[in-house]
Design an enzyme around this catalytic site. Structure first.
Site, PDB file in Angstrom:
ATOM      1  N   CYS A 187       0.851  -1.526  -0.334  1.00 47.47           N
ATOM      2  CA  CYS A 187      -0.452  -0.136   0.599  1.00 47.47           C
ATOM      3  C   CYS A 187       0.988   1.350  -0.320  1.00 47.47           C
ATOM      4  O   CYS A 187       0.397   2.221  -0.822  1.00 47.47           O
ATOM      5  CB  CYS A 187      -0.959  -0.301   1.263  1.00 47.47           C
ATOM      6  SG  CYS A 187      -1.047  -1.422   1.529  1.00 47.47           S
ATOM      7  N   ARG A 231       6.305 -10.802   5.915  1.00 51.03           N
ATOM      8  CA  ARG A 231       5.617 -11.002   7.144  1.00 51.03           C
ATOM      9  C   ARG A 231       6.104 -11.457   7.875  1.00 51.03           C
ATOM     10  O   ARG A 231       6.627 -13.277   7.776  1.00 51.03           O
ATOM     11  CB  ARG A 231       3.822 -11.301   7.047  1.00 51.03           C
ATOM     12  CG  ARG A 231       3.468  -9.576   6.109  1.00 51.03           C
ATOM     13  CD  ARG A 231       2.364  -9.620   6.124  1.00 51.03           C
ATOM     14  NE  ARG A 231       1.791  -9.044   5.440  1.00 51.03           N
ATOM     15  CZ  ARG A 231       0.308  -8.756   4.663  1.00 51.03           C
ATOM     16  NH1 ARG A 231      -0.260  -9.979   5.644  1.00 51.03           N
ATOM     17  NH2 ARG A 231       0.172  -7.832   3.817  1.00 51.03           N
ATOM     18  N   GLN A 236       1.248 -11.017  -3.670  1.00 52.10           N
ATOM     19  CA  GLN A 236       0.005 -11.185  -3.765  1.00 52.10           C
ATOM     20  C   GLN A 236      -0.373 -10.311  -5.328  1.00 52.10           C
ATOM     21  O   GLN A 236       0.538  -9.739  -5.801  1.00 52.10           O
ATOM     22  CB  GLN A 236      -0.490  -9.514  -2.428  1.00 52.10           C
ATOM     23  CG  GLN A 236      -0.236 -10.219  -1.165  1.00 52.10           C
ATOM     24  CD  GLN A 236      -0.718  -9.318  -0.580  1.00 52.10           C
ATOM     25  OE1 GLN A 236      -0.137  -8.032  -0.946  1.00 52.10           O
ATOM     26  NE2 GLN A 236      -1.407  -9.025  -0.011  1.00 52.10           N
ATOM     27  N   ASP A 262      -2.148  -7.413  -5.606  1.00 54.16           N
ATOM     28  CA  ASP A 262      -2.782  -6.400  -4.995  1.00 54.16           C
ATOM     29  C   ASP A 262      -3.102  -5.549  -5.705  1.00 54.16           C
ATOM     30  O   ASP A 262      -2.819  -5.672  -6.452  1.00 54.16           O
ATOM     31  CB  ASP A 262      -1.300  -6.486  -4.387  1.00 54.16           C
ATOM     32  CG  ASP A 262      -2.047  -6.049  -2.923  1.00 54.16           C
ATOM     33  OD1 ASP A 262      -3.053  -5.397  -2.759  1.00 54.16           O
ATOM     34  OD2 ASP A 262      -1.416  -5.339  -2.056  1.00 54.16           O
ATOM     35  N   HIS A 281      -5.027  -1.465  -5.596  1.00 52.87           N
ATOM     36  CA  HIS A 281      -5.197  -0.052  -4.614  1.00 52.87           C
ATOM     37  C   HIS A 281      -6.379   0.568  -5.962  1.00 52.87           C
ATOM     38  O   HIS A 281      -5.912   0.999  -7.143  1.00 52.87           O
ATOM     39  CB  HIS A 281      -4.441   0.165  -4.097  1.00 52.87           C
ATOM     40  CG  HIS A 281      -3.619  -0.236  -3.345  1.00 52.87           C
ATOM     41  ND1 HIS A 281      -2.662  -1.463  -3.408  1.00 52.87           N
ATOM     42  CD2 HIS A 281      -4.065  -0.180  -1.914  1.00 52.87           C
ATOM     43  CE1 HIS A 281      -2.065  -1.089  -2.609  1.00 52.87           C
ATOM     44  NE2 HIS A 281      -3.526  -1.021  -1.261  1.00 52.87           N
ATOM     45  N   LYS A 289     -14.496  -5.086   5.478  1.00 53.69           N
ATOM     46  CA  LYS A 289     -13.911  -5.559   4.493  1.00 53.69           C
ATOM     47  C   LYS A 289     -14.992  -7.283   4.133  1.00 53.69           C
ATOM     48  O   LYS A 289     -15.477  -6.983   5.180  1.00 53.69           O
ATOM     49  CB  LYS A 289     -12.478  -6.414   4.174  1.00 53.69           C
ATOM     50  CG  LYS A 289     -11.926  -7.031   5.927  1.00 53.69           C
ATOM     51  CD  LYS A 289     -10.722  -7.263   6.021  1.00 53.69           C
ATOM     52  CE  LYS A 289     -10.931  -8.242   7.491  1.00 53.69           C
ATOM     53  NZ  LYS A 289      -9.313  -8.730   7.486  1.00 53.69           N
ATOM     54  N   HIS A 347      -8.926  -1.713  -0.500  1.00 56.44           N
ATOM     55  CA  HIS A 347      -7.713  -2.894  -0.982  1.00 56.44           C
ATOM     56  C   HIS A 347      -8.362  -3.531  -1.984  1.00 56.44           C
ATOM     57  O   HIS A 347      -9.225  -4.017  -1.296  1.00 56.44           O
ATOM     58  CB  HIS A 347      -6.800  -2.800   0.417  1.00 56.44           C
ATOM     59  CG  HIS A 347      -6.667  -2.138   1.155  1.00 56.44           C
ATOM     60  ND1 HIS A 347      -5.125  -1.266   0.984  1.00 56.44           N
ATOM     61  CD2 HIS A 347      -6.939  -1.059   1.699  1.00 56.44           C
ATOM     62  CE1 HIS A 347      -5.103  -0.383   1.547  1.00 56.44           C
ATOM     63  NE2 HIS A 347      -5.845  -0.495   2.325  1.00 56.44           N
TER      64      HIS A 347
END
Lengths: 595, 595
Positions: free
Chosen positions: A276, A305, A323, A325, A327, A412, A458
């Site tokens: 992000c 992580r 990911q 991912d 945005h 979410k 997200h």
């Protein structure tokens, strides 16, 4: 423990008492601690002191359990004083600790007695243990910290399961055996899809050629799907400056999941735990107008992580993962359509993957909890939560709601998939974020020429390629649909004489972007077929003298034949090579699960 | 300094004296240090003390230089004693240091006098400064550490250039201006291909959507090319355990390029500076037979290497970059064929990219140097170096040999490309490695059933996607061939009335995997064309009422028209939409540079 749980839970909890009773008869010095029912059975944690027990002891314990059960007519409840409880468990520091806590909270302290065995327990048992505690099996032994805290002593956990009937038990055990055979770690190794090397590091998987080939297909698929919905893709570095994570807030609220910093010329950098902050930076690189919105920035972002070594598990729980991912930056008015679009994409994605075992969860805030007061107003939360709920309802999707499961920065929708052991893990997510737009002071110029704050969504269809692959491998038991199978066709020449022809076939398939292998070993056809079958290759192309157009070999554009066999062992017989390619491509384009 | 250098170097070195003379007249307290000729001009480094000079001072210095040159009849050499030299330069610690070093090494100390100006200098001047020091230009000011060592004081470097004739100077300056306009940093920013954000970190580029789209095309291209040659691809994590780099030797011989470790549960991990250790680990994961060789493991591996902030430069010099890496494991007998194959692939690759500005360099060991005694025997080096040389010769490739430029672990062939400023940087490499097979104790079972050590070839066709992109951007001045252009076609509706039709066109192009954008702004067609032209989009599709099949819009499979304009400003006029797609695909398949 609650008394209103299901009968199956009561049965399992009762079995855990029985397990403790048996253990105490066999190891009188063992200290029982806690024994709850769990999703597929029960466990009990013991401090065995100096005694060592192994899985070889389990049949003996089971025997003892059967023996004891004969004498158990019921569970007698007795309310006791803290003093009496402490006196009874004076040699057991774990139970003493629990008694003290119950007393401090002024809660009832109850003993439950069955046969000679007394346990400190909140209740939740079956009425007729003698008749019902029969169809059980002890499954495994594992280490577990007292109260799950690694600062505490490591206890010995014995897992077991029990069912109301023998048939259910044996079915469950068969499924378990089947699951072991098809779990992603076993298949991933056998099929050489991925590997985790101790030399490289735990939780840091290496994608082996076959796994990477599949990943690449899914990445390409995802790019095409996303481009169709107006996404663009970026790629940001794996280390980012400290200040960026201060701005994003990760260094406050997420640092337990982050690794230690790397210092470069007096400046700290962190392995990014999320994509992000870089995504926000790209949004901010120029002035954005309402006419540009929604902006959809995707990234195959690899994040790192922290996970404890003990919690790592195959591809399911790792330390570094990628990911799919994205945005989405949009106006408030666009939010509902954008969420709807993500749901549309999810449904297309799962359908294309032939993936059916998933469920939707709407994760909401708990207005009473402090963490939900940190970002966004109460009205904002209500509106956003309602927006997500409405989209799910409008799509007639079944979903469960979980109060208090929202991120601190917004509500979410998670999509969970079930693995071979029946456990669920999140594979996709769509989240509304009240936090980052503020922290990065994002804006766009609205129709009135004023700066306005955009909404940020997200979204990850594949929350982790690693975890998603674990599910895919197990779901398909390694027999992947041809469109993303690592090897789509394997060529099996009958004799070395046919090698030249086989190579011509291979070269033509490669030219046509088909993933192909050639078994050029001097083996019998039977052995070659067996090998390809084990590798779960969708199509086997058998080429012998009858298929080769001429002794000189393959003629591009000429009449070339192949004999086609499926991994289902079905034989399609001889066919024109061009026709085979057309068929294969048709299956690929249709993303067909069948061959 | 050497006296046998070229006339151009002598001219430029002489001009640096003139620069120093002018500076000293204008800033009498400035201390001149060193002023050599360089590839495209010269510089002189000064310690200006407290005085501040800026690029605005350069014209005044030039004026002074022209004035002084009038009085320079020649350069008079005078051999001096160390004492005399020290006395003359007693206020200049830099010159004093140099004098001391010359004296210590018992070398001649010489002064060169021109007009009133005397400099400590090894010679290398022109004879008639008055006539020849005319066509010069001071270009820029930069900081530079004394002797390039960051522990020393930062000096002020003035860059300039000079040519024998005014015409050459003005041509050079024009080229320089052109180069500035088309350098990859300028174009990369204008075209939004990549960005380097101070918030994320210097040397850590972010691939923006258009750059990433191109990179993805090149990655896909590379996978197909490599699969055709029997490569397989893996992907390994960005952090690896400390022990792995001890095994590989990186922690001994390469640690200056590595970043500080990250500690996870008492275990150190490093950002990988190379992909080799993981590649070796994958080779070792199972027993390999001579029948399996050669094994070719490719990886788009992102590596992190330390560079000083001051040395970072756009995409050319970064801290994190991705290699189109591969390791080839083969027998000694296979080595020459494998090297040949890599050369074949390089030539296909450069041809497909339309890339012509490259040269081959054979980097050899220097048998006298200690570092080449660390790995491999002398015979081994000779044999390997000869193998590489023979391959280059057999391919009739022009190449230069550089003794002492080999890696310590083996000889290599580098391919250098020239950037807009005329400087060369390595883009591809193929290297023989004597080191890693030993260190990782690699083996294969040979025909006799014995363990034998394989040879390892490191190979990167794109040594760094980042650096390669810098060259590509500059080479094509942003006008990329349609097959890897970030946006292949842009749709320009004439009025908003045509938007629906335009969207139909866009959707069809996306379905066909064509990278397309739609300019849906309410702008005049002229402005839309201008914008697309600036973005260097190969094809502009103009759609108005005449092109739209019907007011309802686009009809898939129906008769749809587009008016096609090229970025060359050539107008192809109206054509059938299907025909346009076929043409575009043909250009893509042919990897045509022309439209």
């Amino acid at each position: 423990m609650s008394k209103d749980r299901s009968n199956l839970d009561n049965l399992r909890h009762s079995a855990s008492h029985l397990l403790a009773a048996a253990v105490l008869q066999m190891w009188p010095d063992a200290k029982p601690t806690l024994g709850p029912p769990i999703e597929n059975g029960f466990y009990y944690d013991f401090d065995f002191g100096k005694a060592k027990i192994t899985e070889e002891d389990l049949p003996k314990i089971e025997e003892k359990m059967h023996e004891i059960a004969e004498s158990w007519k019921g569970f007698e409840e007795e309310k006791v004083t803290a003093e009496k409880a402490k006196e009874y468990f004076k040699d057991n520091t774990y139970k003493t600790e629990m008694i003290k806590e119950l007393a401090d909270k002024k809660k009832d302290i109850t003993f439950y007695k069955s046969g000679d065995f007394i346990d400190l327990c909140g209740g939740g048992h079956i009425d007729d243990p003698k008749d019902k505690l029969k169809h059980f099996k002890l499954l495994s032994i594992a280490g577990a910290y007292w109260r799950g805290d690694e600062k505490n002593k490591m206890l010995t956990r014995i897992y077991g399961t029990i069912f109301p009937a023998e048939k259910e038990l044996s079915e469950y055990l068969e499924n378990l055996e089947e699951a072991e055979k098809y779990n992603h770690r076993t298949l991933g190794k056998e099929m050489e899809l991925f590997a985790i090397f101790p030399e490289i590091g735990p939780g840091l998987p290496v994608w082996l050629p076959k796994g990477y080939a599949m990943r690449r297909v899914l990445e390409d698929y995802m790019i095409k799907l996303e481009r169709g919905f107006g996404y663009e893709h970026i790629l940001s570095p794996h280390i980012n400056k400290e200040d960026l994570f201060k701005t994003s807030g990760h260094l406050g609220f997420y640092d337990e999941s982050m690794y230690a910093p790397i210092e470069i010329e007096d400046q700290k950098y962190y392995l990014k735990p999320m994509n992000c902050p870089a995504g926000m930076t790209v949004y901010k690189m120029k002035t954005r107008s309402y006419r540009d919105l929604p902006i959809k920035l995707g990234e195959f972002g690899t994040v790192y992580r922290f996970e404890k070594t003990g919690e790592l598990h195959g591809l399911q729980r790792v330390r570094g993962f990628t990911q799919n991912d994205a945005h989405i930056f949009c106006t408030k008015e666009q939010l509902v359509d954008q969420i709807q679009e993500v749901i549309d994409m999810m449904l297309i994605f799962y359908k294309d993957l032939g993936f059916k075992k998933y469920k939707f969860v709407l994760a909401l805030s708990d207005p009473e909890k402090e963490k939900y007061k940190f970002c966004g107003s109460r009205e904002g939360w209500d509106w956003a939560e309602n927006t997500l709920r409405e989209v799910l309802k409008n799509n007639n999707l079944e979903f469960t709601e979980k109060v208090g499961d929202a991120a601190f920065y917004g509500p979410k929708i998670d999509v969970l998939a079930e693995n071979v052991y029946g456990k669920s893990d999140a594979i996709s997510t769509v989240q509304i974020d009240f936090n980052l737009p503020e922290r990065f002071d994002l804006s766009f110029v609205n129709e009135k020429g004023e700066n306005e704050r955009p909404y940020v969504i997200h979204r990850a269809l594949v929350g982790s390629f690693e975890r998603f692959f674990a599910f895919l491998i197990e779901y398909y038991k390694g027999s992947f649909p041809v469109w993303f199978a690592p090897v789509q066709a394997k060529i099996l020449p009958i004799t070395d004489r046919n090698l030249k022809y086989a190579k011509g076939i291979m070269s033509e398939l490669k030219d046509q972007d088909i993933r192909v292998e050639l078994d050029d070993r001097s083996e019998t056809l039977g052995n070659k077929i067996r090998q390809a079958q084990e590798e779960k290759v969708p199509y086997m192309l058998i080429v012998g003298d009858k298929e080769a157009s001429s002794p000189e070999g393959f003629k591009p554009g000429g009449k070339n034949l192949v004999s086609v066999r499926l991994r289902s062992e079905k034989n399609l017989g001889q066919m024109d090579f061009g026709e085979f390619i057309d068929n294969l491509k048709k299956k690929v384009n249709e993303k067909s699960v069948d061959l």
